[in-house]
Enzyme design. Structure first.
Site, PDB file in Angstrom:
ATOM      1  N   PRO A  82       0.827  -1.208   0.000  1.00  0.00           N
ATOM      2  CG  PRO A  82      -0.019  -1.034   2.156  1.00  0.00           C
ATOM      3  CD  PRO A  82       0.717  -1.963   1.238  1.00  0.00           C
ATOM      4  CB  CYS A  83       0.434   4.518  -1.650  1.00  0.00           C
ATOM      5  SG  CYS A  83       0.538   3.963  -3.360  1.00  0.00           S
ATOM      6  CD  GLN A  84       5.912   5.263   3.254  1.00  0.00           C
ATOM      7  OE1 GLN A  84       6.098   6.465   3.237  1.00  0.00           O
ATOM      8  NE2 GLN A  84       6.872   4.398   3.488  1.00  0.00           N
TER       9      GLN A  84
END
Length: 96
Positions: A82-84
């Protein structure tokens, strides 16, 4: 020469697949829930629309039978982290 095809789940706009392509793999099937991210992936990769599933992976699982032939010769299945900025994992309270 054998083609090493991979399935890219939670693909985003294709950053992970870029590294895999540089390592000699070929993206073959892509799943991404956010249409705008998938459109960016499409812009950067030469795959026809039938190689994409835009939607929740749970919905894809309900329709896997329809992709059986396409997924028969896959070398690798990968899933992007997941993108931070969007991840709900490890959310820590920031006091400042």
């Amino acid at each position: 020469m054998k083609q090493y095809k991979f399935v890219d789940l939670f693909a985003g706009c294709g950053g992970l697949s870029l590294g895999l392509q540089q390592a000699g793999f070929t993206p073959w099937f892509v799943n991404e829930i956010v249409e705008q991210f998938c459109n960016t992936y499409k812009f950067n990769h030469n795959l026809s629309d039938d190689h994409y599933f835009v939607g929740d992976i749970a919905e894809l699982n309900l329709h896997l039978e329809g992709y059986k032939d396409m997924l028969s010769d896959i070398t690798l299945v990968c899933g992007g982290p997941p993108c931070q900025g969007f991840s709900m994992a490890n959310r820590q309270r920031i006091l400042d």
